[in-house]
Design an enzyme around this catalytic site. Structure first.
Site, PDB file in Angstrom:
ATOM      1  N   TYR A  21       3.436  -2.236   3.554  1.00  0.00           N
ATOM      2  CA  TYR A  21       3.175  -0.794   3.525  1.00  0.00           C
ATOM      3  C   TYR A  21       4.409  -0.028   3.040  1.00  0.00           C
ATOM      4  O   TYR A  21       5.520  -0.256   3.539  1.00  0.00           O
ATOM      5  CB  TYR A  21       2.765  -0.314   4.931  1.00  0.00           C
ATOM      6  N   TYR A  43      46.925  17.488  -9.346  1.00  0.00           N
ATOM      7  CA  TYR A  43      45.797  16.959 -10.103  1.00  0.00           C
ATOM      8  C   TYR A  43      46.298  15.957 -11.121  1.00  0.00           C
ATOM      9  O   TYR A  43      47.115  16.298 -11.985  1.00  0.00           O
ATOM     10  CB  TYR A  43      45.020  18.081 -10.820  1.00  0.00           C
ATOM     11  N   ARG A  57       2.063  15.245   6.147  1.00  0.00           N
ATOM     12  CA  ARG A  57       2.901  15.747   7.243  1.00  0.00           C
ATOM     13  C   ARG A  57       4.394  15.819   6.895  1.00  0.00           C
ATOM     14  O   ARG A  57       5.183  16.371   7.638  1.00  0.00           O
ATOM     15  CB  ARG A  57       2.693  14.894   8.498  1.00  0.00           C
ATOM     16  N   LEU A  75       0.844  -1.202   0.000  1.00  0.00           N
ATOM     17  CA  LEU A  75       0.000   0.000   0.000  1.00  0.00           C
ATOM     18  C   LEU A  75       0.876   1.247   0.000  1.00  0.00           C
ATOM     19  O   LEU A  75       1.732   1.417   0.868  1.00  0.00           O
ATOM     20  CB  LEU A  75      -0.932   0.003   1.213  1.00  0.00           C
ATOM     21  N   ALA A  76       0.628   2.099  -0.980  1.00  0.00           N
ATOM     22  CA  ALA A  76       1.455   3.301  -1.115  1.00  0.00           C
ATOM     23  C   ALA A  76       0.659   4.446  -1.722  1.00  0.00           C
ATOM     24  O   ALA A  76       1.187   5.276  -2.446  1.00  0.00           O
ATOM     25  CB  ALA A  76       2.676   3.000  -1.978  1.00  0.00           C
ATOM     26  N   GLU A 109     -10.249   0.630  15.569  1.00  0.00           N
ATOM     27  CA  GLU A 109      -9.419   1.810  15.301  1.00  0.00           C
ATOM     28  C   GLU A 109      -9.531   2.791  16.460  1.00  0.00           C
ATOM     29  O   GLU A 109     -10.571   2.870  17.124  1.00  0.00           O
ATOM     30  CB  GLU A 109      -9.876   2.474  13.998  1.00  0.00           C
ATOM     31  N   SER A 154      58.492  19.398  -8.441  1.00  0.00           N
ATOM     32  CA  SER A 154      57.334  20.191  -8.034  1.00  0.00           C
ATOM     33  C   SER A 154      56.888  21.119  -9.147  1.00  0.00           C
ATOM     34  O   SER A 154      57.688  21.513  -9.999  1.00  0.00           O
ATOM     35  CB  SER A 154      57.706  21.038  -6.812  1.00  0.00           C
TER      36      SER A 154
END
Ligand code: UD1
Ligand code: CA
Length: 469
Positions: A110, A378, A25, A18-19, A162, A417
């Site tokens: 659910y 990099y 809310r 069930l969806a 309920e 470097s």
């Protein structure tokens, strides 16, 4: 006549999820069942668990934001049943009925109760497969808002009431309806169309089938889940966050039982599958505030420093990832050292004993055994051989503004470097590149390559001073 032998097939299992509810809310444009737990939509958790039962059918009942849900979860093995109006849980399951196989048993799950476990559902199915109605109930400290389980004086279950329909006495009952049930499909098909909506909410309650079963003398068996988190439903962001922490603590506990050392089990986030150690030895150590996404494998003795993010990667035995490193879609060998502050981007394959240091970014590059780039560098679209040393501030210039090009650095190369390697370019084995060199032509093996530069010294140079206003 040849009559085929009737082989006993495993009972048909249909799963209804069930969806269709709105989830007001959540106050979100994302439908409730797509809100994530451990980085995965709640509904996807439920679907994955359902698949663990190897059912014939998984039917998702959708309604609110249905198209959004179907677009997000488009797996071909799902059947979708649309519930136009949300008239109650009984009405919702009724919408799925035409899609279920008439044989066997049906399990109701659910989309907003994501952590139900396969083992718990198997127990429900085993009961339903004997022709009974199997119902999952739980004792809770605060049953407010939930359906209560009604039992007679002998303890036999007789119905569900309920909250909104309950008397003051019924409201004191601490045994609640989790919503999960398994039932022979033939019984569901018979009962669901007979449900009425004459109740406080004017809804077709799925829960009413329990009293019908009792009336028809169909046995009802109640079971309870191992963990409370299995039956915790989510209606709001605070409940989502609370269940997230519970779930993460369960994951952390599993890892610790497998031998992982966690600096703080409350400060770990696994959003996918984290596999640690081998069968005998684990000794993986994870410091605080690390996030693991997708499929991550850490071999024995791997150490992950604080505040690292590891996504879809494999780390070899004995490798140490120092704090604040981000490893994304990469593979790292054994006894390597990564970070602190390293960024390893997709498509990188780093060999054993490789060292990648602070503020080094590596993208789609291979590093052979023992090669090092320790500072501020990099390396992109590059093949680095074995025992190469790349000095601080070295950059592979892999992008000409239109296309990306590859750099090849062969074994035993030493790069000073602040070197720029303008791709496409190859540095031959054993070559040395002097500090500050811009390399734009291939370099033969061995020898020293550098750009001629002059150093000028101006005597009597006056340093500018700030004008007074
Ligand atoms: C329901 C149960 C209650 C139980 C509680 C557990 C009923 C009548 N009551 O209450 O006993 O304690 O769950 O959380 O079943 N849904 C639909 N279509 C609908 C109505 C609901 O798909 O028409 C889905 C919702 O999206 C949700 C689930 O069913 O995932 C439960 O619905 P919800 O309204 O939350 O049920 P409750 O009334 O809270
Ligand atoms: Ca609810």
């Amino acid at each position: 006549m040849n009559v085929p032998l009737k082989t006993k097939l495993p009972a048909d299992i249909s799963v209804v999820i069930l969806a269709a509810g709105q989830g007001k809310r959540m106050r979100s444009a994302t439908p409730k069942v797509l809100q994530p737990i451990a980085g995965k939509p709640m509904l996807a958790h439920v679907i994955d668990t359902a698949r663990g039962l190897q059912p014939q059918k998984i039917c998702v009942v959708y309604g609110h934001a249905g198209e959004q849900i179907r677009a997000a979860i488009s797996d071909a093995d799902l059947t979708w049943a649309r519930q136009e109006r949300q008239l109650g849980t009984g009405h919702a399951v009724l919408q799925a009925l035409p899609y279920l196989s008439a044989e066997g048993v049906t399990l109701v799950l659910y989309g907003d109760v994501p952590l139900i476990r396969v083992e718990t559902l198997q127990a429900l199915l085993a009961v339903a497969q004997t022709g009974k109605l199997a119902w999952l109930t739980a004792q809770v400290a605060n049953p407010h808002g939930l359906g209560r389980i009604l039992r007679d004086e002998t303890g036999k279950v007789r119905g569900i009431v309920e909250e909104k329909d309950a008397t003051a006495t019924e409201k004191t009952i601490a045994e609640i309806n989790t919503g999960f049930l398994a039932c022979p499909t033939a019984l569901l098909s018979r009962w669901l169309p007979t449900l009425g909506n004459n109740n406080a909410q004017g809804e077709y309650y799925l829960t009413d089938i329990l009293a019908i079963a009792v009336k028809e003398n169909i046995s009802v068996e109640t079971l309870s889940p191992t963990n409370k988190s299995e039956v915790t439903g989510i209606n709001s962001k605070d409940q989502l966050a609370a269940l997230e922490r519970t779930h993460q603590l369960e994951i952390a506990t599993r890892l610790m039982i497998a031998g992982v050392t966690l600096a703080d089990p409350a400060r770990l986030d696994v959003r996918g599958e984290l596999v640690c150690g081998d069968a005998n030895i684990n000794d993986v150590v994870i410091d605080v505030n690390c996030v693991f996404e997708g499929n991550v494998t850490l071999a024995a003795n791997v150490k992950i420093g604080a505040n690292c993010i590891l996504r879809n990667c494999t780390i070899g035995a004995g490798t140490e990832v120092l704090p604040f490193s981000f490893i994304d879609d990469a593979s790292i060998g054994e006894n390597a050292r990564i970070g602190p502050y390293a960024r390893i981007r997709p498509g990188s394959v780093l060999g054993d004993e490789v060292h990648i240091g602070n503020f080094v970014e590596v993208k789609a590059s291979e590093f052979g055994r023992g090669s090092k780039a320790n500072h501020l560098t990099y390396v992109g679209d590059t093949s680095v051989g074995k025992n190469v040393n790349i000095g601080a501030g070295t950059i592979t210039c892999n992008y000409d503004g239109a296309n990306k090009h590859r750099t090849v650095i062969e074994d035993n190369v030493h790069i000073g470097s602040d070197v720029q390697l303008v791709a496409p370019v190859t540095i031959g084995a054993g070559a040395d590149i002097g500090a500050g060199t811009t390399v734009w032509k291939d370099v033969a093996p061995g020898g020293l390559t550098f750009n001629e530069k002059t150093q000028i010294h101006k005597i009597g140079w006056k340093r500018p001073v700030k004008r007074s206003k």
